[in-house]
Design an enzyme around this catalytic site. Structure first.
Site, PDB file in Angstrom:
ATOM      1  N   TRP A 109      10.641  30.818  -8.225  1.00 48.54           N
ATOM      2  CA  TRP A 109      12.382  30.709  -8.420  1.00 48.54           C
ATOM      3  C   TRP A 109      12.135  31.290  -6.986  1.00 48.54           C
ATOM      4  CZ3 TRP A 109      13.583  27.130 -10.777  1.00 48.54           C
ATOM      5  CH2 TRP A 109      13.007  27.016 -11.992  1.00 48.54           C
ATOM      6  N   ASP A 179      19.426  36.205  -7.366  1.00 52.30           N
ATOM      7  CA  ASP A 179      19.625  35.556  -8.959  1.00 52.30           C
ATOM      8  C   ASP A 179      19.345  36.693  -9.946  1.00 52.30           C
ATOM      9  OD1 ASP A 179      18.514  33.719 -10.279  1.00 52.30           O
ATOM     10  OD2 ASP A 179      16.693  32.878  -9.121  1.00 52.30           O
ATOM     11  N   LYS A 203      18.917  31.484 -19.628  1.00 52.49           N
ATOM     12  CA  LYS A 203      18.256  32.627 -20.437  1.00 52.49           C
ATOM     13  C   LYS A 203      18.755  33.554 -21.228  1.00 52.49           C
ATOM     14  CE  LYS A 203      16.063  30.214 -17.162  1.00 52.49           C
ATOM     15  NZ  LYS A 203      15.372  29.940 -16.184  1.00 52.49           N
TER      16      LYS A 203
HETATM   17  C1  LIG Z   1      15.727  29.569 -14.661  1.00 53.47           C
HETATM   18  C2  LIG Z   1      15.767  29.733 -13.932  1.00 53.47           C
HETATM   19  C3  LIG Z   1      16.506  29.120 -12.723  1.00 53.47           C
HETATM   20  C4  LIG Z   1      17.153  27.631 -12.029  1.00 53.47           C
HETATM   21  O1  LIG Z   1      17.455  27.219 -13.520  1.00 53.47           O
HETATM   22  P1  LIG Z   1      18.050  26.042 -14.009  1.00 53.47           P
HETATM   23  O2  LIG Z   1      19.576  26.398 -14.614  1.00 53.47           O
HETATM   24  O3  LIG Z   1      17.320  25.392 -14.030  1.00 53.47           O
HETATM   25  O4  LIG Z   1      18.502  25.620 -12.410  1.00 53.47           O
HETATM   26  C5  LIG Z   1      16.379  29.753 -11.600  1.00 53.47           C
HETATM   27  N1  LIG Z   1      16.079  31.265 -11.142  1.00 53.47           N
HETATM   28  C6  LIG Z   1      15.695  31.815 -11.803  1.00 53.47           C
HETATM   29  C7  LIG Z   1      15.167  33.649 -11.586  1.00 53.47           C
HETATM   30  C8  LIG Z   1      15.186  30.817 -13.553  1.00 53.47           C
HETATM   31  O5  LIG Z   1      14.617  31.985 -14.318  1.00 53.47           O
END
Ligand SMILES: *Cc1c(COP(=O)(O)O)cnc(C)c1O
Length: 369
Positions: A109, A179, A203
């Site tokens: 990511w 993030d 998540k």
């Molecule tokens: C799932 C995830 C993303 C992407 O998320 P979206 O909502 O699909 O854009 C980005 N960073 C991390 C750490 C993730 O687990």
């Protein structure tokens, strides 16, 4: 929940969208036809209605309490997922800045985030664990940040590789951007270390459709006047996340999840303890059968949320997945880019669920190794 439906529910180790707390699902079911006082479903009411505004304000207040936010931070509810944040962060915080943004890349990511940032301005990679296939975090001695960086970006938990920063990173004077999509609210934070934290909800914090952005208010001044309206953090902040129609249902569910953390779990300290106990059940097995369950992440850098490992051969992996599924243990296949197994055990996965997986893993290792 109706017992028949409950019996069909499996233990869902999906990386996302992922498991939600059953009491939250029950609450949604109970209110779905009519939100108390609103005369209609949450799916049907205006975002300007008194009942909805209260829901959004409560969700925000709950996050403010959990994260210990004071008046110098704002909380935004946006759409577009974490992926849009890969762009919005540099569009707002990097454009027009004299110094580059610095990125710490500990997995897939982070790598994606860099790609988007490069479209907006100058980016420096401070650390990239590519050579060891993203199995480890940097040591403090491997990180050196510029004081004048536009910001420093990290990914607190790399969902695909299962590598997680165990505590808050100190980025020095530059604003730290994190993030936190796959470990948001998994532990207490020293929020003063962060300039901006973002997390898609699907998540660890709710359903797909809403992304939370926690931002230090002084950073709002960086949003250019010429930005497309939706892309400006400042616009969303000035409008209390009602600049356009917010994802009302997703925010409603997120608010129920944060209330569950506060009232049922007992806060982030308790949440963290629970997560540590759950993860230990699985990592203890990896350590007990190290030649059979081959963990991906270096021990000190293991994720509490995504437990990743592989087998000495593909036949064992296939057998593991098929037998697990017969035991009602689902969505354990690793990401296509790394293979192997990934057990995602987010906040809402109960201890008993992890116990069942651990007990299956113990039997499987004993009878196959
Ligand atoms: C799932 C995830 C993303 C992407 O998320 P979206 O909502 O699909 O854009 C980005 N960073 C991390 C750490 C993730 O687990």
């Amino acid at each position: 929940m109706a017992t028949q439906v409950m019996q069909e529910r499996q233990l869902n180790f999906s990386p996302g969208p992922a498991v939600l707390p059953v009491p939250v699902l029950e609450h949604i079911r109970d209110e779905l036809l009519c939100l108390p006082g609103a005369g209609a479903s949450i799916l049907e009411v205006s975002h300007r209605s008194k009942q909805y505004i209260e829901i959004q304000e409560n969700a925000k207040a709950s996050l403010q309490r959990l994260l210990g936010l004071d008046d110098s931070y704002d909380v935004l509810f946006l759409q577009g997922g974490a992926r849009l944040q890969f762009s919005m962060v540099p569009i707002n915080l990097l454009r027009g800045q004299p110094a580059p943004a610095q990125y710490v890349v500990t997995g897939s990511w982070g790598k994606n985030a860099v790609e988007e940032a490069r479209r907006e301005g100058k980016v420096e990679i401070v650390y990239d664990a590519k050579e060891t296939n993203y199995d480890r975090l940097p040591l403090a001695s491997e990180l050196s940040f510029r004081d004048d960086a536009a910001y420093v970006h990290i990914t607190s938990n790399e969902t695909i590789q299962g590598v997680q920063f165990p505590s808050d990173v100190d980025a020095g004077p530059a604003p730290l951007v994190c993030d936190a999509s796959s470990d948001f609210l998994c532990r207490p934070y020293d929020i003063s270390k962060y300039g901006l934290m973002y997390a898609c909800a699907q998540k660890n914090a709710g359903p797909a459709g809403v992304t939370v952005v926690v931002i230090r208010k002084e950073l709002l001044e960086r949003s250019g006047e010429d930005l497309p309206g939706y892309l400006s953090y400042n616009n969303h902040a000035q409008a209390d996340s009602m600049w356009n129609t917010p994802p009302t249902f997703a925010i409603y569910v997120l608010g129920l999840v944060t209330r569950w953390i506060e009232e049922t779990v007992g806060g982030l300290e308790k949440m963290h303890q629970r997560n540590q106990q759950k993860a230990a059940l699985l990592y203890d097995l990896l350590d007990a059968f190290p030649e059979f369950y081959i963990g991906h992440a270096k021990k000190s850098d293991r994720s509490l949320m995504n437990v990743t490992f592989r087998f000495p051969n593909d036949a064992l992996e296939a057998a593991f997945l098929s037998q697990a599924s017969k035991h009602g243990l689902t969505n354990l296949k690793g990401h296509r880019s790394v293979g192997g197994i990934r057990a995602s055990i987010y906040n809402a996965m109960p201890m008993e669920g992890v116990q069942q997986l651990a007990s299956f893993m113990k039997d499987f290792a004993t009878s196959n190794s």
